[in-house]
Scaffold this motif. Structure first.
Motif, PDB file in Angstrom:
ATOM      1  N   ASP A 171       0.821  -1.291   0.117  1.00  0.00           N
ATOM      2  CA  ASP A 171      -0.023   0.058   0.129  1.00  0.00           C
ATOM      3  C   ASP A 171       0.685   1.244   0.126  1.00  0.00           C
ATOM      4  OD1 ASP A 171      -2.630  -1.193  -0.330  1.00  0.00           O
ATOM      5  OD2 ASP A 171      -2.927  -1.314   1.878  1.00  0.00           O
ATOM      6  N   LYS A 172       2.111   0.963   0.547  1.00  0.00           N
ATOM      7  CA  LYS A 172       2.880   2.269   0.324  1.00  0.00           C
ATOM      8  C   LYS A 172       3.285   2.507  -0.871  1.00  0.00           C
ATOM      9  CE  LYS A 172       4.956   1.723   4.856  1.00  0.00           C
ATOM     10  NZ  LYS A 172       6.192   1.164   5.677  1.00  0.00           N
ATOM     11  N   LYS A 200       0.574   4.770  -2.214  1.00  0.00           N
ATOM     12  CA  LYS A 200       0.036   5.813  -1.372  1.00  0.00           C
ATOM     13  C   LYS A 200      -0.732   7.046  -1.887  1.00  0.00           C
ATOM     14  CE  LYS A 200       1.914   8.248   2.940  1.00  0.00           C
ATOM     15  NZ  LYS A 200       1.331   9.656   2.362  1.00  0.00           N
ATOM     16  N   ALA A 201      -0.273   7.644  -3.052  1.00  0.00           N
ATOM     17  CA  ALA A 201      -0.717   8.600  -3.490  1.00  0.00           C
ATOM     18  C   ALA A 201      -2.079   8.656  -4.148  1.00  0.00           C
ATOM     19  CB  ALA A 201       0.257   9.077  -4.910  1.00  0.00           C
ATOM     20  N   LEU A 205      -4.222   6.398  -2.783  1.00  0.00           N
ATOM     21  CA  LEU A 205      -5.013   6.144  -1.469  1.00  0.00           C
ATOM     22  C   LEU A 205      -5.404   7.471  -1.033  1.00  0.00           C
ATOM     23  CD1 LEU A 205      -3.244   3.091  -0.114  1.00  0.00           C
ATOM     24  CD2 LEU A 205      -5.491   2.993  -0.939  1.00  0.00           C
ATOM     25  N   ASP A 206      -4.397   8.344  -1.102  1.00  0.00           N
ATOM     26  CA  ASP A 206      -4.401   9.572  -0.429  1.00  0.00           C
ATOM     27  C   ASP A 206      -5.472  10.545  -1.008  1.00  0.00           C
ATOM     28  OD1 ASP A 206      -2.661   8.950   1.491  1.00  0.00           O
ATOM     29  OD2 ASP A 206      -1.089  10.061   0.707  1.00  0.00           O
ATOM     30  N   GLU A 266      -8.935   9.227  -0.246  1.00  0.00           N
ATOM     31  CA  GLU A 266      -9.352   9.729   1.094  1.00  0.00           C
ATOM     32  C   GLU A 266      -9.597  10.955   1.069  1.00  0.00           C
ATOM     33  OE1 GLU A 266      -9.879   9.261   5.401  1.00  0.00           O
ATOM     34  OE2 GLU A 266     -10.005   7.782   3.329  1.00  0.00           O
ATOM     35  N   LYS A 267      -8.825  11.913   0.453  1.00  0.00           N
ATOM     36  CA  LYS A 267      -8.936  13.448   0.460  1.00  0.00           C
ATOM     37  C   LYS A 267     -10.489  13.627  -0.098  1.00  0.00           C
ATOM     38  CE  LYS A 267      -6.337  17.668  -0.542  1.00  0.00           C
ATOM     39  NZ  LYS A 267      -5.316  17.825  -1.537  1.00  0.00           N
ATOM     40  N   LYS A 305     -12.835  12.919   3.005  1.00  0.00           N
ATOM     41  CA  LYS A 305     -12.804  13.846   3.979  1.00  0.00           C
ATOM     42  C   LYS A 305     -13.411  15.091   3.686  1.00  0.00           C
ATOM     43  CE  LYS A 305      -9.053  11.950   6.823  1.00  0.00           C
ATOM     44  NZ  LYS A 305      -7.605  12.145   7.353  1.00  0.00           N
ATOM     45  N   ARG A 362      -5.540  -1.340   2.517  1.00  0.00           N
ATOM     46  CA  ARG A 362      -6.246   0.023   2.895  1.00  0.00           C
ATOM     47  C   ARG A 362      -7.494   0.569   1.898  1.00  0.00           C
ATOM     48  NH1 ARG A 362      -8.295   3.905   3.867  1.00  0.00           N
ATOM     49  NH2 ARG A 362      -7.628   6.034   4.310  1.00  0.00           N
TER      50      ARG A 362
END
Length: 447
Positions: free
Chosen positions: A27-28, A31-32, A34-35, A38-39, A42, A65
Motif C-alpha cells: 500500500d505504500k 499511497k498517492a 489512496l491519499d 481519502e481526500k 474527508k 487500505r
C-alpha cells in the motif's frame, strides 16, 4: 521508579498518542492514489470517494487500505442516505479487510472495531459480540477491547459472561474504572448489594471515559440506600449536577425535557378528570373483577420481578403493557377493560401499564424511581386496610382510600409500606404526561 520502568497507565497514554500505521508494504507503493481517494472522502464527496476506492479495490484486490477506504465510504453513505442496506455493505467490507493477507495490526483493529460498532447500531448484538471476540483473541493485551466485549455481553443479557470478562480486565489492570463500574453494575443486578458499592464508587471516582453515566450514579445511590447509608444522596446530588437526573428526587433516565415536574398531582392538574371520575364511579366493579381473578387462582397474579422489595409478598395482574392490550387478561375483567377503552391517554401509553396490584402484610418496597418522566401514575384504592398502608413520594407520605384515586409522578423517588393485618389491593393506571404533544405520544419508543 527507575528509568525505563513504565507504569501500565503510562503505557496506555503512549499508546493513545501513537499514530496508527495503516499501510503495508504494497500500500505504500500506491499511497498517492489512496491519499487522493481519502481526500475526497474527508471533503464530504462520498460518492466520488467511493468510486475511487472501488476502482482501487478492483485494480489492487489485495490492498487492505483500499478495502478499508471503500468500507468507510459505504459507512458514510449509509449515514447520509439513512440506509441500512448500504450499512450492511459497509459491515461486509470491514470484514473483508480482516480476511486479506498482510493487514497492519492497527488497520485490522480499526476495521473490526468499526464493524462491531455498526453491527451493534443495527441491533445485531450477537454478531457484534462475535466480532469483539475475534478482536480480543487477536489483541489479548488491549484492555479496551475486553471492556467493549463486556458491554456486548451485557447488551445480550449475558451478565455471567460479562462478569468473567471484567474479572479478567481487573486482574490485568486493577485500577480500570470502566471495568469497575460495569463489574459493580453486574454485582448489583445479582443483588450483591454490599459487594457492588466499592466497585461502583471507585469506578465513578476514576473519571475514566465511559464511567460518567446516569445508570452508575443511579445504581450506586440505590445500593447505598439499601445498605442504609445516607451517602446515597451525595451521589444522587452528583448525578444531578452532572446532568443525569432532573433533580435529586427525580431520577428517571428516559426523559423528555421541560415537562412539568412535581411528585403529587390533582385530577384537575392532569386534565384527565373524566378518566379519574370513571375510575372512582366504577371502583366497586373494578374491585369485584379483580377479586374474582384473585379468588379463582393465585397463579393469575404474577410476583413483582424488578427486585424492588426488601421483603414481603407483592403481585400484579396486568391488563395493558406498553400500550398493548392483554386480551386474555381482559377476558377475566371485561367491564374494567371496557371502561378503559375510552381513554387512549392511558391504554395507548407505551411507557406505562394498567394492572391490579396486591400487597400482603409485612411488605416493604425499597425507595426507587420509575424509568421515565413521560407518564403519571394513578392508584385507585380497591381493598384498603384501615391502618398500616402508606406510600411516600419525595418527602410527602400519603395513604390510599377505597374508591379514591391518588396521582403521582413515579419518576420521583417513592417507597411503600404494608404493615396492616390483611392484604391491600389497588388498581394502577398509567397515563401519558399531559404536556406531551400528540406527535410525542405517537413516536416515543416503548419502555
Amino acid at each position: 521508579m527507575e528509568a525505563g520502568d513504565e507504569s501500565f497507565t503510562q503505557k496506555k497514554e503512549k499508546a493513545k498518542k501513537k499514530k496508527p500505521k495503516l499501510l503495508n508494504k504494497f500500500d505504500k507503493t500506491i499511497k498517492a492514489e489512496l491519499d487522493a481517494a481519502e481526500k475526497r472522502r474527508k471533503r464530504g464527496k462520498v460518492e466520488e470517494a467511493l468510486k475511487a476506492f472501488e476502482t482501487l479495490v478492483a485494480d489492487y484486490p489485495q490492498s487492505p487500505r483500499a478495502r478499508y477506504g471503500k468500507a468507510q465510504c459505504e459507512d458514510d453513505l449509509a449515514e447520509k442516505l439513512r440506509s441500512n442496506d448500504v450499512l450492511l455493505r459497509a459491515i461486509g467490507s470491514y470484514e473483508e479487510v480482516s480476511t486479506l493477507p498482510n493487514v497492519p495490526a492497527d488497520l485490522m483493529k480499526l476495521a473490526l472495531k468499526r464493524r462491531a460498532n455498526r453491527q451493534q447500531f443495527l441491533g445485531r448484538t450477537r454478531g457484534s459480540v462475535v466480532t469483539l471476540q475475534q478482536l480480543v483473541q487477536l489483541y489479548p493485551d488491549d484492555i479496551s477491547l475486553k471492556n467493549d466485549l463486556g458491554v456486548g455481553y451485557l447488551l445480550l443479557g449475558d451478565n455471567k459472561k460479562a462478569q468473567e470478562v471484567y474479572e479478567q480486565v481487573l486482574l490485568q489492570d486493577p485500577s480500570n474504572g470502566f471495568a469497575k463500574v460495569h463489574y459493580g453494575f453486574i454485582l448489583k443486578a445479582d443483588n450483591k448489594i454490599a459487594e457492588s458499592i466499592p466497585f461502583l464508587r471507585e469506578g465513578l471516582l476514576s473519571g475514566e471515559p465511559g464511567t460518567d453515566d446516569g445508570r452508575f450514579y443511579f445504581h450506586l445511590g440505590d445500593a447505598l440506600q439499601r445498605a442504609g447509608d445516607k451517602e446515597a444522596y451525595t451521589w444522587y446530588e452528583a448525578g444531578y449536577k452532572k446532568g443525569h437526573f432532573a433533580s435529586v428526587w427525580q431520577r428517571s433516565l428516559y426523559n423528555v425535557n421541560g415537562l412539568k415536574a412535581q411528585p403529587w398531582w390533582t385530577a384537575k392538574e392532569t386534565g384527565y378528570t373524566d378518566l379519574v371520575r370513571t375510575l372512582e364511579a366504577n371502583w366497586k366493579i373494578i374491585r369485584d373483577e379483580g377479586l374474582a381473578v384473585m379468588d379463582e387462582t393465585k397463579g393469575f397474579f404474577v410476583p413483582e420481578d424488578e427486585n424492588l422489595r426488601e421483603k414481603g409478598d407483592w403481585s400484579q395482574y396486568t391488563l395493558w403493557q406498553q400500550g398493548r392490550k392483554n386480551e386474555k387478561s381482559c377476558k377475566a375483567a371485561p367491564r374494567t377493560c371496557a371502561f378503559l377503552e375510552r381513554f387512549p391517554e392511558s391504554t395507548g401509553c407505551r411507557r406505562g401499564q394498567i394492572k391490579y396490584s396486591i400487597m400482603h402484610p409485612g411488605t416493604h418496597v425499597w425507595p426507587h424511581t420509575g424509568p421515565t418522566n413521560c407518564r403519571l401514575r394513578m392508584h385507585l384504592g380497591l381493598v384498603i386496610p384501615k391502618t398500616g398502608c402508606r406510600i411516600r413520594c419525595a418527602n410527602d407520605t400519603r395513604s390510599w382510600e377505597e374508591g379514591r384515586v391518588l396521582i403521582f409522578d413515579d419518576s420521583f423517588e417513592h417507597e411503600v409500606w404494608q404493615d396492616a393485618d390483611s392484604y391491600r389491593m389497588i388498581f394502577i393506571v398509567d397515563a401519558w404526561h399531559p404536556e406531551l404533544t400528540q406527535h410525542q405520544r405517537k413516536t416515543l419508543p416503548a419502555i
